[in-house]
Enzyme design. Structure first.
Site, PDB file in Angstrom:
ATOM      1  N   ARG A 195      31.997 -49.548 -34.161  1.00  0.00           N
ATOM      2  CA  ARG A 195      31.646 -49.597 -35.578  1.00  0.00           C
ATOM      3  C   ARG A 195      32.069 -48.316 -36.320  1.00  0.00           C
ATOM      4  O   ARG A 195      31.866 -47.216 -35.810  1.00  0.00           O
ATOM      5  CB  ARG A 195      30.126 -49.783 -35.652  1.00  0.00           C
ATOM      6  CG  ARG A 195      29.580 -50.014 -37.016  1.00  0.00           C
ATOM      7  CD  ARG A 195      28.256 -50.699 -36.928  1.00  0.00           C
ATOM      8  NE  ARG A 195      27.155 -49.788 -36.621  1.00  0.00           N
ATOM      9  CZ  ARG A 195      25.884 -50.111 -36.800  1.00  0.00           C
ATOM     10  NH1 ARG A 195      25.557 -51.309 -37.240  1.00  0.00           N
ATOM     11  NH2 ARG A 195      24.936 -49.257 -36.500  1.00  0.00           N
ATOM     12  N   ARG A 228      28.742 -43.460 -36.751  1.00  0.00           N
ATOM     13  CA  ARG A 228      27.361 -42.977 -36.820  1.00  0.00           C
ATOM     14  C   ARG A 228      27.008 -42.197 -35.561  1.00  0.00           C
ATOM     15  O   ARG A 228      27.390 -42.583 -34.463  1.00  0.00           O
ATOM     16  CB  ARG A 228      26.415 -44.186 -36.955  1.00  0.00           C
ATOM     17  CG  ARG A 228      26.115 -44.519 -38.401  1.00  0.00           C
ATOM     18  CD  ARG A 228      25.330 -45.779 -38.525  1.00  0.00           C
ATOM     19  NE  ARG A 228      24.115 -45.831 -37.696  1.00  0.00           N
ATOM     20  CZ  ARG A 228      23.190 -46.763 -37.799  1.00  0.00           C
ATOM     21  NH1 ARG A 228      23.333 -47.716 -38.707  1.00  0.00           N
ATOM     22  NH2 ARG A 228      22.138 -46.770 -37.020  1.00  0.00           N
ATOM     23  N   ARG A 251       9.746 -52.877 -37.591  1.00  0.00           N
ATOM     24  CA  ARG A 251      10.322 -52.790 -36.256  1.00  0.00           C
ATOM     25  C   ARG A 251       9.248 -52.755 -35.175  1.00  0.00           C
ATOM     26  O   ARG A 251       9.590 -52.687 -33.994  1.00  0.00           O
ATOM     27  CB  ARG A 251      11.155 -51.532 -36.147  1.00  0.00           C
ATOM     28  CG  ARG A 251      12.657 -51.748 -36.334  1.00  0.00           C
ATOM     29  CD  ARG A 251      13.276 -50.372 -36.316  1.00  0.00           C
ATOM     30  NE  ARG A 251      14.610 -50.277 -35.880  1.00  0.00           N
ATOM     31  CZ  ARG A 251      15.663 -50.171 -36.707  1.00  0.00           C
ATOM     32  NH1 ARG A 251      15.497 -50.287 -37.990  1.00  0.00           N
ATOM     33  NH2 ARG A 251      16.857 -49.979 -36.222  1.00  0.00           N
ATOM     34  N   LYS A 305      22.715 -57.194 -39.646  1.00  0.00           N
ATOM     35  CA  LYS A 305      21.716 -57.229 -40.719  1.00  0.00           C
ATOM     36  C   LYS A 305      22.246 -56.565 -41.990  1.00  0.00           C
ATOM     37  O   LYS A 305      22.143 -57.113 -43.074  1.00  0.00           O
ATOM     38  CB  LYS A 305      20.424 -56.500 -40.299  1.00  0.00           C
ATOM     39  CG  LYS A 305      19.711 -57.097 -39.106  1.00  0.00           C
ATOM     40  CD  LYS A 305      18.374 -56.391 -38.842  1.00  0.00           C
ATOM     41  CE  LYS A 305      18.486 -54.922 -38.489  1.00  0.00           C
ATOM     42  NZ  LYS A 305      19.154 -54.631 -37.223  1.00  0.00           N
ATOM     43  N   ARG A 345      18.503 -47.688 -27.969  1.00  0.00           N
ATOM     44  CA  ARG A 345      18.104 -48.485 -29.139  1.00  0.00           C
ATOM     45  C   ARG A 345      17.879 -49.945 -28.760  1.00  0.00           C
ATOM     46  O   ARG A 345      16.974 -50.601 -29.282  1.00  0.00           O
ATOM     47  CB  ARG A 345      19.172 -48.374 -30.237  1.00  0.00           C
ATOM     48  CG  ARG A 345      19.149 -47.009 -30.921  1.00  0.00           C
ATOM     49  CD  ARG A 345      20.456 -46.684 -31.607  1.00  0.00           C
ATOM     50  NE  ARG A 345      20.731 -47.508 -32.755  1.00  0.00           N
ATOM     51  CZ  ARG A 345      21.965 -47.728 -33.239  1.00  0.00           C
ATOM     52  NH1 ARG A 345      23.017 -47.206 -32.650  1.00  0.00           N
ATOM     53  NH2 ARG A 345      22.128 -48.490 -34.292  1.00  0.00           N
TER      54      ARG A 345
HETATM   55  P1  AMP Z   1      19.155 -48.597 -38.440  1.00  0.00           P
HETATM   56  O1  AMP Z   1      20.118 -48.062 -39.438  1.00  0.00           O
HETATM   57  O2  AMP Z   1      18.268 -49.658 -39.004  1.00  0.00           O
HETATM   58  O3  AMP Z   1      19.829 -49.009 -37.153  1.00  0.00           O
HETATM   59  O4  AMP Z   1      18.178 -47.376 -38.054  1.00  0.00           O
HETATM   60  C1  AMP Z   1      18.663 -46.182 -37.460  1.00  0.00           C
HETATM   61  C2  AMP Z   1      17.525 -45.398 -36.841  1.00  0.00           C
HETATM   62  O5  AMP Z   1      16.583 -45.048 -37.861  1.00  0.00           O
HETATM   63  C3  AMP Z   1      16.708 -46.134 -35.797  1.00  0.00           C
HETATM   64  O6  AMP Z   1      17.286 -46.078 -34.496  1.00  0.00           O
HETATM   65  C4  AMP Z   1      15.379 -45.381 -35.869  1.00  0.00           C
HETATM   66  O7  AMP Z   1      15.468 -44.118 -35.229  1.00  0.00           O
HETATM   67  C5  AMP Z   1      15.244 -45.125 -37.359  1.00  0.00           C
HETATM   68  N1  AMP Z   1      14.550 -46.256 -38.041  1.00  0.00           N
HETATM   69  C6  AMP Z   1      15.074 -47.088 -38.990  1.00  0.00           C
HETATM   70  N2  AMP Z   1      14.174 -47.989 -39.393  1.00  0.00           N
HETATM   71  C7  AMP Z   1      13.048 -47.743 -38.678  1.00  0.00           C
HETATM   72  C8  AMP Z   1      11.758 -48.343 -38.613  1.00  0.00           C
HETATM   73  N3  AMP Z   1      11.435 -49.413 -39.363  1.00  0.00           N
HETATM   74  N4  AMP Z   1      10.852 -47.813 -37.763  1.00  0.00           N
HETATM   75  C9  AMP Z   1      11.128 -46.734 -37.012  1.00  0.00           C
HETATM   76  N5  AMP Z   1      12.323 -46.129 -36.980  1.00  0.00           N
HETATM   77  C10 AMP Z   1      13.289 -46.624 -37.828  1.00  0.00           C
END
Ligand code: AMP
Length: 214
Positions: free
Chosen positions: A127, A160, A88, A13, A171
């Site tokens: 990654r 990360r 999400r 994404k 996740r």
């Molecule tokens: P991402 O970078 O999108 O993979 O997000 C990393 C982490 O941030 C996720 O595993 C969640 O802990 C938190 N997070 C990001 N976006 C959301 C969302 N829309 N709702 C809840 N938690 C989020």
């Protein structure tokens, strides 16, 4: 144009969003990036989010909904925006609809990038991201010329904190349980544009731009 990018962690994404920003000139809004920035700055919000993020769990809906509501009201979103990693949960999707309805706006496309879970694990464990410019690499699939160093700016590459196997499994489960239902949700709304997330970055980008119309 207002777009949602849906897909499991590691589906691409963020990578596709950056290319779409260049092509369509609309901002990428990533709740994950916003939360990581808050964490780095040590704000109260960042500290609250930390424990959820490190465990691979979702941050509570009200936190991310508040972030998004503020963000999409900013001037640079007037031409449209691209949501990466939000919504999400069904609760977040309902809240988004309410905010957009109140602004007389709507989502045009929900692009779902579909990738099998085992492939996601392989992608996420390898990654690496540049600390300085944010460019992405992969130790096997897209290695930098020099290990640990960004090809583009010479910055240091890092992994990360949530890209370790245990957190990744969590996740993925969270995605299957709480986010995957959004596929049906947006299909019913007539907005879903499913894309097979296999092939090169450019091939997937071409598939996305063809469904977005140019
Ligand atoms: P991402 O970078 O999108 O993979 O997000 C990393 C982490 O941030 C996720 O595993 C969640 O802990 C938190 N997070 C990001 N976006 C959301 C969302 N829309 N709702 C809840 N938690 C989020």
């Amino acid at each position: 144009m207002r777009i949602i990018l849906l897909g499991g962690p590691g589906a691409g994404k963020g990578t596709q969003a950056k290319k779409l920003v260049d092509k369509y000139g609309i901002p990428q809004i990533s709740t994950g990036d916003m939360l990581r920035a808050a964490l780095k700055e040590g704000t109260a919000l960042g500290l609250e989010a930390k424990k959820f993020m490190e465990a691979g769990k979702l941050v509570p809906d009200e936190v991310v909904i508040g972030l998004i509501e503020e963000r999409i009201k900013l001037d640079d979103c007037k031409k449209g925006f691209m949501l990466d990693g939000f919504p999400r949960t069904v609760g977040q999707a309902d809240a988004l609809k309410k905010v957009l309805d109140s602004m007389s706006l709507k989502i045009d496309h929900v692009v779902s990038i579909d990738v099998a879970n085992e492939e996601l694990v392989a992608r996420l464990t390898g990654r690496r991201t540049c600390k300085a410019c944010g460019s992405g690499f992969h130790v096997l699939f897209d290695p930098p010329k020099k290990e640990g160093v960004c090809d583009k700016c010479g910055g240091e590459l890092y992994q990360r904190a949530d890209d370790n196997e245990e957190t990744i499994r969590s996740r993925l489960k969270v995605y299957d349980d709480q986010t995957a239902p959004l596929i049906e949700y947006y299909k019913k709304a007539g907005l879903l544009r499913p894309i097979a997330g296999v092939g090169s970055i450019d091939e997937i980008f071409a598939k996305i731009t063809s469904v977005l119309g140019g």
